[in-house]
Every structure is written in C-alpha cells, then in structure tokens.
Design an enzyme around this catalytic site. Structure first.
Site, PDB file in Angstrom:
ATOM      1  N   ARG A   1     -12.334   7.119  10.526  1.00 13.68           N
ATOM      2  CA  ARG A   1     -11.861   5.736  10.384  1.00 13.68           C
ATOM      3  C   ARG A   1     -10.591   5.623  11.226  1.00 13.68           C
ATOM      4  O   ARG A   1      -9.621   6.345  11.003  1.00 13.68           O
ATOM      5  CB  ARG A   1     -11.558   5.426   8.915  1.00 13.68           C
ATOM      6  CG  ARG A   1     -11.038   4.017   8.648  1.00 13.68           C
ATOM      7  CD  ARG A   1     -10.753   3.867   7.145  1.00 13.68           C
ATOM      8  NE  ARG A   1     -10.608   2.477   6.752  1.00 13.68           N
ATOM      9  CZ  ARG A   1      -9.470   1.927   6.360  1.00 13.68           C
ATOM     10  NH1 ARG A   1      -8.351   2.642   6.339  1.00 13.68           N
ATOM     11  NH2 ARG A   1      -9.420   0.657   5.997  1.00 13.68           N
TER      12      ARG A   1
ATOM     13  N   ARG B   1       3.873   0.066   0.011  1.00 18.63           N
ATOM     14  CA  ARG B   1       3.316  -0.371   1.284  1.00 18.63           C
ATOM     15  C   ARG B   1       4.284  -1.308   2.011  1.00 18.63           C
ATOM     16  O   ARG B   1       4.447  -1.231   3.214  1.00 18.63           O
ATOM     17  CB  ARG B   1       1.980  -1.100   1.061  1.00 18.63           C
ATOM     18  CG  ARG B   1       0.822  -0.262   0.561  1.00 18.63           C
ATOM     19  CD  ARG B   1       0.370   0.835   1.491  1.00 18.63           C
ATOM     20  NE  ARG B   1       1.205   2.016   1.454  1.00 18.63           N
ATOM     21  CZ  ARG B   1       1.183   2.920   0.485  1.00 18.63           C
ATOM     22  NH1 ARG B   1       0.384   2.794  -0.543  1.00 18.63           N
ATOM     23  NH2 ARG B   1       1.966   3.972   0.540  1.00 18.63           N
TER      24      ARG B   1
ATOM     25  N   ASP C   1      -8.191   9.324   2.890  1.00 20.40           N
ATOM     26  CA  ASP C   1      -7.227   8.479   3.584  1.00 20.40           C
ATOM     27  C   ASP C   1      -6.125   9.331   4.214  1.00 20.40           C
ATOM     28  O   ASP C   1      -5.803  10.422   3.726  1.00 20.40           O
ATOM     29  CB  ASP C   1      -6.588   7.481   2.617  1.00 20.40           C
ATOM     30  CG  ASP C   1      -7.528   6.351   2.242  1.00 20.40           C
ATOM     31  OD1 ASP C   1      -8.439   6.052   3.028  1.00 20.40           O
ATOM     32  OD2 ASP C   1      -7.342   5.758   1.162  1.00 20.40           O
ATOM     33  N   MET C   2      -5.531   8.799   5.280  1.00 21.82           N
ATOM     34  CA  MET C   2      -4.411   9.481   5.925  1.00 21.82           C
ATOM     35  C   MET C   2      -3.110   8.865   5.431  1.00 21.82           C
ATOM     36  O   MET C   2      -2.964   7.639   5.395  1.00 21.82           O
ATOM     37  CB  MET C   2      -4.502   9.359   7.454  1.00 21.82           C
ATOM     38  CG  MET C   2      -3.460  10.166   8.191  1.00 21.82           C
ATOM     39  SD  MET C   2      -3.570  11.958   7.864  1.00 21.82           S
ATOM     40  CE  MET C   2      -5.035  12.391   8.811  1.00 21.82           C
TER      41      MET C   2
ATOM     42  N   LYS D   1      -4.354   1.539  12.919  1.00 20.94           N
ATOM     43  CA  LYS D   1      -3.117   1.598  13.697  1.00 20.94           C
ATOM     44  C   LYS D   1      -2.078   2.463  12.994  1.00 20.94           C
ATOM     45  O   LYS D   1      -1.344   3.219  13.626  1.00 20.94           O
ATOM     46  CB  LYS D   1      -2.555   0.187  13.913  1.00 20.94           C
ATOM     47  CG  LYS D   1      -3.353  -0.663  14.894  1.00 20.94           C
ATOM     48  CD  LYS D   1      -2.613  -1.954  15.190  1.00 20.94           C
ATOM     49  CE  LYS D   1      -3.371  -2.836  16.144  1.00 20.94           C
ATOM     50  NZ  LYS D   1      -2.614  -4.069  16.497  1.00 20.94           N
TER      51      LYS D   1
ATOM     52  N   ALA E   1       0.145   2.150   8.974  1.00 23.20           N
ATOM     53  CA  ALA E   1       1.032   1.213   8.274  1.00 23.20           C
ATOM     54  C   ALA E   1       2.399   1.795   7.963  1.00 23.20           C
ATOM     55  O   ALA E   1       3.261   1.088   7.445  1.00 23.20           O
ATOM     56  CB  ALA E   1       0.371   0.771   6.965  1.00 23.20           C
TER      57      ALA E   1
ATOM     58  N   GLN F   1      -4.629   7.723  12.854  1.00 21.12           N
ATOM     59  CA  GLN F   1      -3.736   6.598  13.122  1.00 21.12           C
ATOM     60  C   GLN F   1      -3.398   6.554  14.608  1.00 21.12           C
ATOM     61  O   GLN F   1      -2.907   7.536  15.171  1.00 21.12           O
ATOM     62  CB  GLN F   1      -2.465   6.747  12.293  1.00 21.12           C
ATOM     63  CG  GLN F   1      -2.720   6.795  10.789  1.00 21.12           C
ATOM     64  CD  GLN F   1      -1.518   7.288  10.005  1.00 21.12           C
ATOM     65  OE1 GLN F   1      -0.764   8.137  10.467  1.00 21.12           O
ATOM     66  NE2 GLN F   1      -1.329   6.750   8.824  1.00 21.12           N
TER      67      GLN F   1
END
Length: 311
Positions: free
Chosen positions: A187, A292, A136-137, A190, A192, A166
């Site tokens: 993947r 988040r 994951d980024m 946008k 977050a 992203q």
C-alpha cells in the site's frame, strides 16, 4: 517551532483522561457528530454497519481496530484477543474480509518477539477465514523493524499479508523493489507523520515526485498494489500511467480514508476504478484522532478543506 508546539499540544490532549471521557460520552453520540464523520464507531458492530454501506456503494473496505504504542505485554495480548474477536465478527457478518493493524499495538515497543507471536496468532486466525491483513506503517523509527517483522512472517510462509510504504521517505524507492521481488502486496501512501530532515522529504513536490515514481514501479512490477491518496493530481497521474501502460484495472486499487473526499470516492467508482475504504473504529478513537493531528498539524486544514470541497 510552531509544528513542534502543535505536536506537543495535540499529544497532551491525546493523553487527557478528562477529555477522553468527554469525547467518549459526546463524540460518538449522534450520527452527525464530527468524530462520527471520520471514525465508524466504537464497536465492531458499528464498523460492520459502516462496511455494509460502503460495499453497497460498490466499494471494498478494510477495518482497523484503533490502538497503538501499548506499554505492556498484557495490553498487547488484550489488543490481540480483541482482533481475534473482530475477525470472528467480520466472518460471521459476511462482509469483505480485510483488516489493518499496527505493530506497536501488538507490543513492538515492549518486546519484538511477543509482537511477532501476537501477529502470528492474528494471521493464523485470519487465515482460517481467508482474510487479508495489512500491516500499517508508523513513523520512521519503526520503518526498518516493521519491514523486518513483515519479512520474517513472509519467510515463515504467510502470504495473505501486506505492508505499507511512505513516499515521503527516500528509502522507499529501494524498499519497494525488494517487496516487489518478494511478491508482497504494498500500500503506497505519502505519509502523515512529521519527519525530521535527513529522513524524509520536507517539501510537497519531493513527496509527490517520489509517490509517482513508486506508483509506476508498483503498477508495472507489484502484486495487486494499493495506491492510497486523496490528491487529485496523484490520482490523475496514476490513471494516466495505467491507461498508457494498458494495466488492467482489476490488478490494482485506490484506497482512501473513511469520511474523506466521499465525492471523489464516488466518482472513482463510477469511472470503474477499484476503491477500498480504510475504516477506523474502537474506543481509542480520541487519542488516535488527536495524535494524527499532532503528527502533522496540516491535517487539520486538510480535513476542513475536504469538508468544504464536498459542501
């Protein structure tokens, strides 16, 4: 100023041991709880049960054992060993073999070499069972180092591994071309995180336009790209482009978060689209959820709007 205050508030809540104890006691107590809607549970068995339901609905899934930003090598080792246990449990369960992880969970902020070693341990174990692992980024301070670590392991011969870009970051337009040349699976999201000016687009129009541009590069030159979005406009743009370019549906997939726009997920599967659901689980669900919200307070409204749409 308001966003900064909101971020500080949510991060403060995330670090509250008292609130975490309360949340751990009540947040996952029933299947109807708010947290349970977006987090599969605290244990791998609960995550596997959620994955079975997802797969029974014609979707695929990726499991994410929650945790990030560990502060010691011991904590990074503990997270790595937990992932090794998760891999064994998934393989034994017979569900789809796909996991996601964050490099700061493996010690990136403590010692980069240790993080790479931990990642190799996971990739070696996952390779034995033919898993795919998605890195994951995280937010922009980790973008370059995440891509550097990814390319390091790629050059060492690991191929069942992918990464995330992203569209909110202008640099992604060049990063995607480099990753396509490698043959890496990307993947697209946008983004977050609340990023500073000069690093990221600050308006939705800019993020959306970049998302569409990168999506086109991925669909025409990428390796089984994942288009991760809940935005109907982005979904429509992707489907239209794929249809016009006669891109085979099985050569790419949509991805969505567990519990978000389940109505839209069902609709896409009904239309013959590949759809993978990102399934978070683990005892660290409370700080994860708070952070988040804090990283982008607009996410609160997004969650509420999602519930209202489905209702």
């Amino acid at each position: 100023m308001i966003d900064s205050l909101s971020k500080a508030l949510f991060h403060s809540l995330a670090g509250s041991q008292t609130l975490q104890r309360i949340a751990s006691r009540y947040g996952m107590r029933s299947a109807e709880s708010f947290a349970r809607r977006f987090i599969a549970g605290e244990t791998v068995d609960e995550a596997i049960a959620a994955a079975r339901t997802i797969e029974a609905d014609g979707k695929t899934q990726t499991l994410d054992y929650l945790g990030e930003s560990v502060s010691s090598i011991a904590a990074a080792d503990q997270a790595t060993r937990a992932y090794l246990t998760v891999i064994e449990a998934i393989a034994k369960a017979g569900i789809g073999r796909n996991i996601s992880l964050k490099l700061t969970q493996l010690g990136l902020t403590v010692d980069r070499a240790t993080c790479v070693d931990n990642l190799r341990r996971i990739l070696d174990a996952s390779g034995t069972h033919e898993f795919f692992v998605r890195i994951d980024m995280e937010n922009s301070p980790y973008t370059q180092v995440t891509l550097d670590v990814f390319e390091t392991i790629w050059q060492q011969g690991y191929r069942s591994v992918g990464v995330v870009l992203q569209s909110c970051l202008p640099r992604s337009a060049e990063d995607v071309r480099r990753l396509n040349e490698l043959g890496a699976r990307v993947r697209l999201v946008k983004g977050a995180y609340k990023e500073p000016r000069g690093v990221a687009y600050q308006d939705k129009a800019g993020v959306d336009a970049a998302f569409v541009d990168i999506m086109k590069v991925l669909l025409t030159g990428g390796t089984y790209p994942a288009i991760a979005t809940h935005d109907p406009a982005m979904i429509a743009a992707t489907c239209d482009f794929a249809a016009k370019q006669q891109i085979a549906p099985k050569s790419w997939e949509f991805q969505m978060l567990y519990g978000i726009r389940r109505d839209l997920q069902t609709s896409l599967v009904r239309d013959g689209c590949g759809l993978r659901v990102y399934v978070p689980f683990g005892r660290e669900w409370f700080p994860y959820f708070m952070r988040r919200l804090g990283e982008r307070p607009a996410n609160v409204g997004f969650v509420i709007r999602s519930l209202l749409r489905e209702g």
